[in-house]
Design an enzyme around this catalytic site. Structure first.
Site, PDB file in Angstrom:
ATOM      1  N   ASN A  94       9.475  -1.055   3.453  1.00 31.23           N
ATOM      2  CA  ASN A  94       8.679   0.177   3.100  1.00 31.23           C
ATOM      3  C   ASN A  94       7.680   0.159   1.894  1.00 31.23           C
ATOM      4  O   ASN A  94       6.387   0.232   1.014  1.00 31.23           O
ATOM      5  CB  ASN A  94      10.069   1.288   1.959  1.00 31.23           C
ATOM      6  CG  ASN A  94       8.598   2.196   1.099  1.00 31.23           C
ATOM      7  OD1 ASN A  94       8.785   3.340   1.761  1.00 31.23           O
ATOM      8  ND2 ASN A  94       9.057   2.146   0.210  1.00 31.23           N
ATOM      9  N   TYR A 103      -6.499  -1.178   4.285  1.00 32.05           N
ATOM     10  CA  TYR A 103      -5.519  -0.599   4.780  1.00 32.05           C
ATOM     11  C   TYR A 103      -5.078  -0.562   6.122  1.00 32.05           C
ATOM     12  O   TYR A 103      -4.359  -0.699   6.096  1.00 32.05           O
ATOM     13  CB  TYR A 103      -5.513   0.884   4.230  1.00 32.05           C
ATOM     14  CG  TYR A 103      -4.364   1.774   3.730  1.00 32.05           C
ATOM     15  CD1 TYR A 103      -2.863   0.805   2.759  1.00 32.05           C
ATOM     16  CD2 TYR A 103      -3.548   2.464   4.759  1.00 32.05           C
ATOM     17  CE1 TYR A 103      -1.357   1.475   3.489  1.00 32.05           C
ATOM     18  CE2 TYR A 103      -2.143   3.430   5.302  1.00 32.05           C
ATOM     19  CZ  TYR A 103      -1.444   3.031   3.599  1.00 32.05           C
ATOM     20  OH  TYR A 103      -0.019   4.176   4.033  1.00 32.05           O
ATOM     21  N   LYS A 117      -1.815  -1.802   8.386  1.00 30.58           N
ATOM     22  CA  LYS A 117      -1.276  -1.308   8.829  1.00 30.58           C
ATOM     23  C   LYS A 117      -1.045  -1.840  10.401  1.00 30.58           C
ATOM     24  O   LYS A 117       0.046  -1.161  10.585  1.00 30.58           O
ATOM     25  CB  LYS A 117      -1.343  -0.077   8.156  1.00 30.58           C
ATOM     26  CG  LYS A 117      -0.878   0.616   6.832  1.00 30.58           C
ATOM     27  CD  LYS A 117       1.231   0.262   6.587  1.00 30.58           C
ATOM     28  CE  LYS A 117       0.524   0.293   5.316  1.00 30.58           C
ATOM     29  NZ  LYS A 117       2.646   0.377   4.917  1.00 30.58           N
TER      30      LYS A 117
HETATM   31  P1  NDP Z   1       3.836   5.718  -3.774  1.00 35.88           P
HETATM   32  O1  NDP Z   1       2.353   4.740  -3.877  1.00 35.88           O
HETATM   33  O2  NDP Z   1       4.774   6.256  -4.021  1.00 35.88           O
HETATM   34  O3  NDP Z   1       5.138   4.242  -3.920  1.00 35.88           O
HETATM   35  C1  NDP Z   1       5.099   3.118  -3.467  1.00 35.88           C
HETATM   36  C2  NDP Z   1       5.928   1.876  -3.570  1.00 35.88           C
HETATM   37  O4  NDP Z   1       5.796   0.652  -3.077  1.00 35.88           O
HETATM   38  C3  NDP Z   1       6.354   2.098  -5.576  1.00 35.88           C
HETATM   39  O5  NDP Z   1       8.387   1.984  -4.898  1.00 35.88           O
HETATM   40  C4  NDP Z   1       6.012   0.935  -5.266  1.00 35.88           C
HETATM   41  O6  NDP Z   1       6.859   0.136  -6.026  1.00 35.88           O
HETATM   42  C5  NDP Z   1       6.057  -0.177  -4.127  1.00 35.88           C
HETATM   43  N1  NDP Z   1       5.602  -0.966  -4.155  1.00 35.88           N
HETATM   44  C6  NDP Z   1       3.389  -1.850  -4.273  1.00 35.88           C
HETATM   45  N2  NDP Z   1       3.403  -2.777  -4.710  1.00 35.88           N
HETATM   46  C7  NDP Z   1       4.749  -3.435  -4.286  1.00 35.88           C
HETATM   47  C8  NDP Z   1       4.845  -5.060  -4.580  1.00 35.88           C
HETATM   48  N3  NDP Z   1       3.563  -5.980  -4.788  1.00 35.88           N
HETATM   49  N4  NDP Z   1       6.265  -4.894  -4.580  1.00 35.88           N
HETATM   50  C9  NDP Z   1       7.066  -4.468  -4.296  1.00 35.88           C
HETATM   51  N5  NDP Z   1       7.376  -3.320  -4.107  1.00 35.88           N
HETATM   52  C10 NDP Z   1       5.730  -2.137  -4.475  1.00 35.88           C
HETATM   53  O7  NDP Z   1       4.067   4.941  -1.865  1.00 35.88           O
HETATM   54  P2  NDP Z   1       4.436   6.298  -0.765  1.00 35.88           P
HETATM   55  O8  NDP Z   1       6.016   5.808  -0.902  1.00 35.88           O
HETATM   56  O9  NDP Z   1       3.239   7.022  -0.114  1.00 35.88           O
HETATM   57  O10 NDP Z   1       4.147   4.712   0.313  1.00 35.88           O
HETATM   58  C11 NDP Z   1       5.523   4.242   1.371  1.00 35.88           C
HETATM   59  C12 NDP Z   1       5.132   3.382   1.997  1.00 35.88           C
HETATM   60  O11 NDP Z   1       4.522   4.405   3.419  1.00 35.88           O
HETATM   61  C13 NDP Z   1       4.149   2.127   2.425  1.00 35.88           C
HETATM   62  O12 NDP Z   1       3.858   1.363   2.640  1.00 35.88           O
HETATM   63  C14 NDP Z   1       2.402   4.119   2.951  1.00 35.88           C
HETATM   64  O13 NDP Z   1       1.633   2.272   2.957  1.00 35.88           O
HETATM   65  C15 NDP Z   1       3.143   3.696   3.484  1.00 35.88           C
HETATM   66  N6  NDP Z   1       2.340   5.017   3.763  1.00 35.88           N
HETATM   67  C16 NDP Z   1       2.999   5.910   2.697  1.00 35.88           C
HETATM   68  C17 NDP Z   1       1.643   7.919   3.323  1.00 35.88           C
HETATM   69  C18 NDP Z   1       1.650   9.065   2.730  1.00 35.88           C
HETATM   70  O14 NDP Z   1       0.632   9.825   3.368  1.00 35.88           O
HETATM   71  N7  NDP Z   1       2.340   8.639   1.820  1.00 35.88           N
HETATM   72  C19 NDP Z   1       1.683   7.745   4.543  1.00 35.88           C
HETATM   73  C20 NDP Z   1       1.625   6.773   5.768  1.00 35.88           C
HETATM   74  C21 NDP Z   1       2.954   5.645   4.719  1.00 35.88           C
HETATM   75  P3  NDP Z   1       7.275   0.139  -7.758  1.00 35.88           P
HETATM   76  O15 NDP Z   1       6.396   1.646  -8.544  1.00 35.88           O
HETATM   77  O16 NDP Z   1       8.280  -0.414  -8.503  1.00 35.88           O
HETATM   78  O17 NDP Z   1       5.452  -0.756  -8.349  1.00 35.88           O
END
Ligand code: NDP
Length: 246
Positions: A89, A154, A158
């Site tokens: 995720n 991005y 994806k």
């Molecule tokens: P957020 O920005 O709210 O959260 C991102 C999450 O990814 C955090 O938990 C963060 O952890 C973690 N993360 C980022 N970089 C790393 C890393 N190097 N190693 C481990 N963890 C990491 O994103 P969303 O919850 O919205 O997105 C979750 C997934 O869904 C992503 O893959 C995103 O691309 C995908 N997505 C989201 C959409 C949306 O509209 N929100 C739409 C389409 C896809 P920490 O805080 O601990 O750094």
């Protein structure tokens, strides 16, 4: 539905990952809560899961770091005995039109979103094969399906996740391991809170169901794919986007 299963969810301290971790636990799984920077939030998630009577552990690791992913998976296999469900995720955005996009911002997004997905799958590959069962669910995006101006890095990451998912599904099918992708649309999290008001309005106008999605919309789909109910589904990209990609 998932009793006795162990799930590793990357980026599970907040946003969609948090909801996936909690939902899998509600369906009976023990959960490894990976985080990168959000230690306190990840510990809150583990506390909530433990309060449900499940086992949970928070573990720091950047998914972009190949060696660190190896250590995380070795340590968690030692602690939990097995990992049955991997949810990739963790993801970041660094949006810009190509003309303004730096090489660093291109690389950072590919390293986390695409290489990060490779890194965890690579280290869990052998244990899953020995186990002869498993579920891998990778988070793609509507941007990876359709492309999106201002998100070349991005969208490429994806779309790459989709190629990785389909290839792994073919490689692992004979071992009773399914590999699928979920492609969310516009979901209410920190990632989309960063969008400008005009970008939010323009995105909402493209959603046939006329609402922003919730992390729970994604988490329920992931839980289904992780369950026995989805045992005949592999190599698929399930759009959970209110119809954006129709
Ligand atoms: P957020 O920005 O709210 O959260 C991102 C999450 O990814 C955090 O938990 C963060 O952890 C973690 N993360 C980022 N970089 C790393 C890393 N190097 N190693 C481990 N963890 C990491 O994103 P969303 O919850 O919205 O997105 C979750 C997934 O869904 C992503 O893959 C995103 O691309 C995908 N997505 C989201 C959409 C949306 O509209 N929100 C739409 C389409 C896809 P920490 O805080 O601990 O750094």
């Amino acid at each position: 539905m998932l009793t006795g299963k162990v799930a590793l969810v990357t980026g599970a301290g907040r946003g969609i990952g948090r909801e996936i971790a909690l939902t899998l636990a509600q369906y009976g799984a023990d959960v490894i809560v990976n985080y990168n920077g959000s230690k306190e939030k990840a510990e809150e998630v583990t506390a909530e899961i433990r309060a449900m009577g499940r086992i949970a552990e928070a573990v720091q690791c950047s998914v972009a770091d190949y060696e660190a992913c190896g250590r995380m998976i070795t340590d968690m296999l030692a602690a939990f005995g097995h990992i049955d469900i991997l949810v990739n995720n963790a993801g970041i955005t660094k949006d810009n039109l190509m003309i303004k996009m730096s090489e660093e911002d291109f690389d950072a997004v590919i390293d986390t979103n695409l290489k990060g997905t490779f890194n965890t799958m690579k280290h869990l590959y052998r244990p899953l094969i020995k186990q002869k069962s498993g579920r891998i669910i990778n988070l793609s995006s509507v941007s990876g399906v359709l492309g999106n101006a201002g998100q070349a890095n991005y969208a490429a990451s994806k779309a790459g996740v989709i190629g990785l998912t389909k290839s792994m599904a073919r490689e692992l099918a004979s071992r009773n391991i399914t590999v699928n992708a979920v492609a969310p649309g516009y979901i209410d999290t920190d990632m989309t809170h960063a969008m400008t008001d005009s970008a939010k309005e323009a995105t909402l106008a493209q959603i046939p169901l006329k609402r922003v999605g919730t992390p729970r919309d994604i988490a329920e789909t992931v839980a289904f794919l992780a369950s026995d109910k989805a045992s005949y589904i592999t190599g698929q990209v399930i759009s959970v986007d209110g119809g954006m990609a129709i």
